[in-house]
Design an enzyme around this catalytic site. Structure first.
Site, mmCIF file in Angstrom:
data_model
loop_
_atom_site.group_PDB
_atom_site.id
_atom_site.type_symbol
_atom_site.label_atom_id
_atom_site.label_comp_id
_atom_site.label_asym_id
_atom_site.label_seq_id
_atom_site.Cartn_x
_atom_site.Cartn_y
_atom_site.Cartn_z
ATOM 1 N N GLY A 1 42.881 33.569 44.612
ATOM 2 C CA GLY A 1 41.599 33.617 43.916
ATOM 3 C C GLY A 1 41.802 33.717 42.410
ATOM 4 N N PHE A 2 42.839 34.439 42.035
ATOM 5 C CA PHE A 2 43.165 34.583 40.609
ATOM 6 C C PHE A 2 43.514 33.219 40.003
ATOM 7 C CE2 PHE A 2 46.913 35.420 37.721
ATOM 8 C CZ PHE A 2 46.191 35.930 36.649
ATOM 9 N N ASP B 1 38.802 36.314 37.276
ATOM 10 C CA ASP B 1 38.940 36.507 38.729
ATOM 11 C C ASP B 1 38.011 37.658 39.102
ATOM 12 O OD1 ASP B 1 39.858 36.668 41.329
ATOM 13 O OD2 ASP B 1 41.716 37.707 40.805
ATOM 14 N N ASP C 1 42.896 33.481 49.956
ATOM 15 C CA ASP C 1 42.462 34.742 49.368
ATOM 16 C C ASP C 1 40.933 34.673 49.294
ATOM 17 O OD1 ASP C 1 41.843 36.848 47.723
ATOM 18 O OD2 ASP C 1 42.916 36.063 45.962
ATOM 19 N N HIS D 1 48.133 46.544 49.047
ATOM 20 C CA HIS D 1 48.315 46.123 47.651
ATOM 21 C C HIS D 1 48.603 47.330 46.768
ATOM 22 C CE1 HIS D 1 48.543 43.340 44.552
ATOM 23 N NE2 HIS D 1 47.265 43.074 44.294
HETATM 24 C C1 SPV Z 1 45.299 36.645 43.813
HETATM 25 O O1 SPV Z 1 46.315 36.008 43.613
HETATM 26 O O2 SPV Z 1 44.185 36.240 43.576
HETATM 27 C C2 SPV Z 1 45.396 37.988 44.374
HETATM 28 C C3 SPV Z 1 46.565 38.761 44.126
HETATM 29 O O3 SPV Z 1 44.454 38.427 44.966
HETATM 30 S S1 SPV Z 1 46.265 39.782 42.801
HETATM 31 O O4 SPV Z 1 46.101 39.012 41.627
HETATM 32 O O5 SPV Z 1 47.432 40.617 42.791
HETATM 33 O O6 SPV Z 1 45.086 40.568 43.076
HETATM 34 MG MG MG Z 2 42.699 37.497 44.581
#
Ligand code: SPV
Ligand code: MG
Length: 554
Positions: free
Chosen positions: A43-44, A54, A81, A185
């Site tokens: 998602g990021f 994000d 995600d 996480h």
């Molecule tokens: C993403 O890659 O969107 C994630 C991982 O959810 S994090 O950025 O660590 O939240």
């Molecule tokens: Mg994410």
């Protein structure tokens, strides 16, 4: 096997499953090419690639579209995600149906409040009540249509600073609700809290981690902790931002492109990643037009020979790659052929083969180029000759009007001749002379209406008074002409072997003209199409200079 099943199988195998973040088709392809087990549809990354935070700024449809693009680009499973599930349990039900239908192997949902914000952003990291999130897991598991699809529950208690106990409490509740895996996480700069969590984990439901902030943890350590899947969340995106930025700033600073060449991939790499090779293969099978396809063979293997005034230019370059005002001779001819929609072009290389850089052609190498001549080089591409074929010498430039005229010709074996060659003789060159049975019209202006003449003889050693025209180096074979050509070539090889073959010492050293003579003697009808302009040869430095100045004035 569908991708959800593929992922399930990976969970059954020994070792840690390694997936890595991507956000579009090409990064997903790089993930697969680099041997990862799956793609993390981050998602990021997807948000960043849209230039937005994000923080659920994008809609579910936008995330799903990006995720589907990745899924379609690869044959490995994609783990999506899905943030908090884009709302409450109703949204989760809709989300699961859509993602599963799109062929996504698994979704992760996190126990934060919608709209979430990226876990590494300090401040507002609001956790959802356990009951609410349990409801979402139940909703997800109940909504899925196939047994292998996975719903991974992501715990953000450590991120929100609620501690180990809360994290474990939540994990137990989510397992009870039917989560297929637990993503624990952490944003700690060491793996300690993850290690503690993993050591306290006594369920058979597998654990997943995202070690972005504790990158020193090794795969071996992860394996030893019994963690089943690692998500390297965003390294592709971050690598590309750095690389793009450096290259763009250098181009801006240097005000030219060539200084960054060594830091970018060639276009051909992008074509390959895009699947252009496969598309071309498909085109060969399926893309059809009313016109008969024509193959082109350009023998360009020979080393400099009898071209004294050009030889200094040919020390490191084959004649076909000689630069004619900014483009090689071959490049110009390929463009001319493309103009006539001829794209299946095979170039036979020999002398200085690495100098051939023209794209969009097949290269076939004649390793015996120094002891063999044009006929043998042409036959290096024998397997390409499976229908109407044009054979074009590599030392001429021609206009596509000649090709268009040839295209409409109905004969099996046709050569193009020019009888306006008194000037050519002054150019002091050994010509391939052609005698036709019928007299060719003479003079600067001629009207032929596409008439063909019958070739009686072709070669360079017979008397000049017998000459009628000059062979310009373009030959067209119909499908039947190709069959004749191949059949008689193999017969000639068997019959003549190393014995003299017309004007050549043997078949291996034969030119195309020797072979055409052979065909004529066998009784085949070789025809001549007469032209008196639209081409030129590059045999001498004068020819070359003239070609360059003509190209310059275009
Ligand atoms: C993403 O890659 O969107 C994630 C991982 O959810 S994090 O950025 O660590 O939240
Ligand atoms: Mg994410």
């Amino acid at each position: 096997m569908n991708k959800a099943k593929m992922l399930r199988e990976l969970f059954k195998k020994d070792g840690v499953i390694k997936i890595i973040g991507a956000h579009d088709g090409i990064t997903a392809k790089l993930v697969e090419l680099n041997g990862f087990d799956g793609v993390w549809a981050s998602g990021f990354e997807i948000s960043a690639s849209h230039g937005v935070p994000d923080a659920n700024i994008l809609t579910m449809t936008q995330y799903l579209e990006a995720t589907s693009i990745m899924n379609d680009a690869v044959s490995i499973p994609v783990v999506a995600d899905c943030d908090t599930g884009y709302g409450n349990s109703n949204n989760v039900i809709h989300m699961v149906k859509r993602y599963e239908a799109a062929g996504i192997a698994a979704v992760t949902i996190e126990d934060k409040r919608f709209p979430k914000v990226n876990s590494y952003i300090p401040g507002r990291q609001e956790l959802a009540p356990i009951a609410e999130f349990v409801g979402k897991i139940l909703a997800a598991k109940n909504a899925q249509q196939t047994k292998d699809f996975m719903a991974i529950a992501r715990i953000e208690a450590l991120i929100a600073g609620w501690g180990q106990e809360e994290a474990l409490r939540r994990a137990h509740a989510y397992v009870e609700a039917g989560a297929d895996a637990i993503l624990i996480h952490s944003k700690s700069s060491t793996p300690d809290e993850i290690m503690r969590f993993a050591k306290a984990w006594n369920f058979s439901v597998p654990l997943v981690i995202i070690p972005t902030t504790y990158p020193m943890i090794t795969l071996e350590e992860i394996n030893k902790l019994g963690i089943k899947m690692v998500i390297y969340a965003n390294h592709g995106l971050r690598a590309s931002i750095k690389a793009i930025n450096e290259v763009l700033s250098e181009i801006k600073r240097e005000e030219r492109l060539d200084t960054v060449d060594s830091r970018i991939v060639p276009m051909s790499t992008v074509f390959e990643l895009q699947g252009m090779t496969k598309m071309k293969e498909d085109e060969n099978i399926y893309l059809r037009s009313g016109e008969e396809p024509i193959k082109v063979i350009i023998p360009a293997a020979g080393a400099p020979h009898n071209q004294e005034s050009l030889e200094p230019l040919l020390q490191d370059t084959p004649l076909a790659m000689l630069d004619v005002h900014g483009k090689s001779l071959l490049q110009r001819n390929v463009e001319t052929l493309n103009k006539s929609k001829l794209y299946d072009i095979s170039v036979i290389t020999g002398y200085k083969k690495d100098a051939f850089t023209v794209e969009g052609v097949n290269y076939v190498h004649n390793s015996k180029y120094s002891s063999e001549h044009i006929l043998r080089s042409i036959m290096c591409a024998e397997d390409k000759m499976d229908g109407k074929t044009l054979i074009i010498y590599s030392d001429i430039l021609f206009e596509n009007s000649l090709i268009e005229r040839l295209r409409s010709v109905e004969s099996d074996l046709v050569i193009v001749v020019d009888n306006s060659f008194s000037k050519s003789l002054e150019r002091n060159k050994k010509l391939d002379l052609v005698v036709t049975r019928e007299a060719l019209p003479e003079g600067g202006r001629i009207l032929t209406y596409g008439r063909l003449y019958t070739v009686a003889k072709i070669g360079s050693t017979f008397l000049e008074e017998h000459r009628g025209a000059e062979f310009i180096g373009i030959t067209m074979l119909s499908k039947r002409g190709v069959e004749i050509f191949k059949k008689e070539y193999h017969k000639a090889l068997a019959e003549y072997g190393n014995n003299p073959f017309f004007e050549a010492g043997n078949v291996f050293q034969a030119s195309l003209t020797d072979f055409l003579n052979y065909l004529i003697e066998l009784g085949y009808d070789v025809k001549a199409l007469q032209v008196n302009s639209g081409w030129m040869e590059i045999h001498t430095f004068d020819n070359y200079r003239y070609a360059c100045s003509t190209a310059k004035s275009l």
